[in-house]
Design an enzyme around this catalytic site. Structure first.
Site, short mmCIF file in Angstrom:
data_model
loop_
_atom_site.label_atom_id
_atom_site.label_comp_id
_atom_site.label_asym_id
_atom_site.label_seq_id
_atom_site.Cartn_x
_atom_site.Cartn_y
_atom_site.Cartn_z
N HIS A 188 -12.11 -75.62 114.45
CA HIS A 188 -11.72 -75.84 115.84
C HIS A 188 -12.89 -76.41 116.65
CE1 HIS A 188 -7.93 -73.27 115.57
NE2 HIS A 188 -8.56 -73.03 114.43
N ASP A 218 -8.58 -74.92 123.41
CA ASP A 218 -7.84 -74.48 122.24
C ASP A 218 -6.84 -73.43 122.68
OD1 ASP A 218 -7.23 -73.00 119.71
OD2 ASP A 218 -8.73 -74.36 118.89
#
Length: 462
Positions: A17, A122
């Protein structure tokens, strides 16, 4: 000095990520947008250390904000766990929630001098960014770090697996293996206790490309996601061209080794930052590679610790005499390798991978077919996308996530199929064609280029 539009990026703390949103930041700086990246001191350092394909120090418009988070006890990776989910990282995941207060303070500072703040977060960091609702000049966009196929598949299941007009897509979705019971309960609780970002979501960003994933982006646009039907396919985030003209002394040893091999002759073997194999599985993989007779580069690393800069790393033992026997045929690397450059090299013809979406996108971009060996989370769905939808990969045996050891004979057979068969050659041709199409998509007038232009026009509108 007043800024017009400022972008604040909030990545999740797992390597895959972190990497994706750092790459996206590079893309957005091309539009002269100031980028502020919010993270812990440790994870910002990790992201910068491992980025490849470009030099973050050369980007004057990217500003890192590094905040200390409370100390957390993180156990070492357990290679003998019955599931491959990185449970040892959960304490670091939970510690990231402490970024909420410094994030809100940063927003307060920037909001005084910016016409609009764009928060790209995110979706797993929704609790950290929830205070965006306090600022009238802030818009928040949720990032989903998998293929649109994978992301849509979760919505499709939540809706009871309805029949789709597209029979082929319906059939492909039904081939996803059922593995959710292998995700630990404490991670499920971590996700389900998240703040619902529907109330502050202005759109969804995906690291995927309409060239090969457009059908499922369209499905997501119809269904909505986190409260918004706006879907932006801005991928690939990773660089699509690699400069291999560096001084020989600066090049990684994997690239120097690849220079001496024949085109498409090497299989690259790497399982990302969250996989720990048991000693027994290591032995089987080594034997399978050796018996296959194919050239290979094997990145032999354990999973990341909660803090990669602290503590000793596991010493993984190979079969006695293995490295001597494969000398000239194979190269074992026990450190972080420049994966993007390896996949871009003309002699790399296959990739044995866990199918994390970073690795998958890099492989798709560079036109390399995959021997799919998924471990946990979204990886089985990404593997289904690669093998069933794109048809640019083959599964490594049956689903092996339950702690089952995949034997050397299965590994050998898979490698031979991918690297030395007509079927494998056809996969390679399809992979190369998709890779070429993806690279064209980022050029002016291409699908991705137009998509990024449209997104930037949207967030900078007057």
């Amino acid at each position: 000095m007043e800024n017009d539009v400022v972008v604040v990026v909030v990545p999740f703390v797992a390597q895959g990520h972190l990497n994706q949103l750092l790459h996206l930041s590079r893309l957005l700086t091309a539009y002269n947008l100031p980028i502020h990246i919010v993270g812990s001191t440790t994870h910002n350092r990790q992201a910068k250390l491992r980025i490849h394909g470009w030099n973050h120090d050369s980007e004057n418009n990217i500003h890192f904000h590094e905040f200390e988070t409370p100390h957390f006890e993180s156990p070492p990776p357990n290679p003998n766990s019955t599931t491959k989910f990185p449970s040892h990282l959960i304490p670091s995941f939970k510690a990231s929630s402490n970024l909420r207060e410094p994030f809100a303070k940063l927003l307060a500072e920037i909001s005084n001098t910016a016409r609009r703040i764009i928060v790209v977060h995110d979706y797993l960091m929704s609790p950290v960014v929830q205070d965006v609702v306090l600022f009238p000049n802030v818009e928040a966009y949720a990032f989903h770090g998998a293929s649109a196929f994978t992301t849509f598949s979760y919505i499709w299941e939540q809706n009871g697996k309805p029949c789709l007009d597209d029979v082929e897509s319906y059939t492909q979705l039904t081939k996803i293996p059922v593995v959710e019971d292998l995700i630990p309960q404490d991670f499920i609780e971590f996700v389900t206790t998240h703040v619902d970002c529907k109330k502050f979501n202005s759109g969804n960003i995906h690291d995927t490309c309409k060239v090969f994933d457009g059908k499922f982006i369209d499905y997501l646009s119809k269904e909505g996601l986190c409260g918004s039907t706006k879907q932006w396919a801005l991928g690939p985030f990773n660089p699509v061209s690699i400069n291999n003209s560096e001084e020989p002394t600066k090049r990684h040893k994997t690239l120097e080794w690849l220079d001496k091999q024949a085109q498409d002759s090497v299989i690259y073997v790497a399982f990302g930052s969250t996989t720990s194999f048991s000693n027994e599985q290591i032995q089987e993989l080594a034997s399978g590679l050796e018996k296959s007779g194919q050239k290979f580069i094997w990145v032999l690393r354990d999973a990341d610790k909660g803090d990669i800069f602290k503590g000793e790393s596991r010493n993984i033992e190979l079969p006695k005499g293995f490295e001597e026997r494969v000398e000239g045929k194979g190269l074992v690397v026990r450190e972080w390798a420049p994966q993007l450059e390896v996949l871009a090299h003309v002699t790399t013809g296959g990739f044995m991978s866990h199918c994390g979406w970073n690795s998958s996108m890099e492989s798709i971009t560079m036109g390399v077919p995959i021997a799919a060996w998924p471990m946990h989370s979204d990886q089985p769905r990404n593997a289904t996308f690669i093998t069933e939808v794109l048809k640019t990969g083959v599964n490594v045996g049956d689903w092996g996530c339950g702690g089952d050891v995949i034997t050397s004979s299965v590994i050998e057979k898979t490698i031979r199929l991918l690297m030395d068969s007509d079927e494998g050659n056809e996969m390679r041709k399809r992979a190369k064609k998709i890779g070429e199409d993806v690279k064209q998509s980022v050029e002016e007038g291409g699908l991705t280029h137009m998509e990024i232009d449209a997104f930037v026009s949207h967030i900078t509108r007057k």
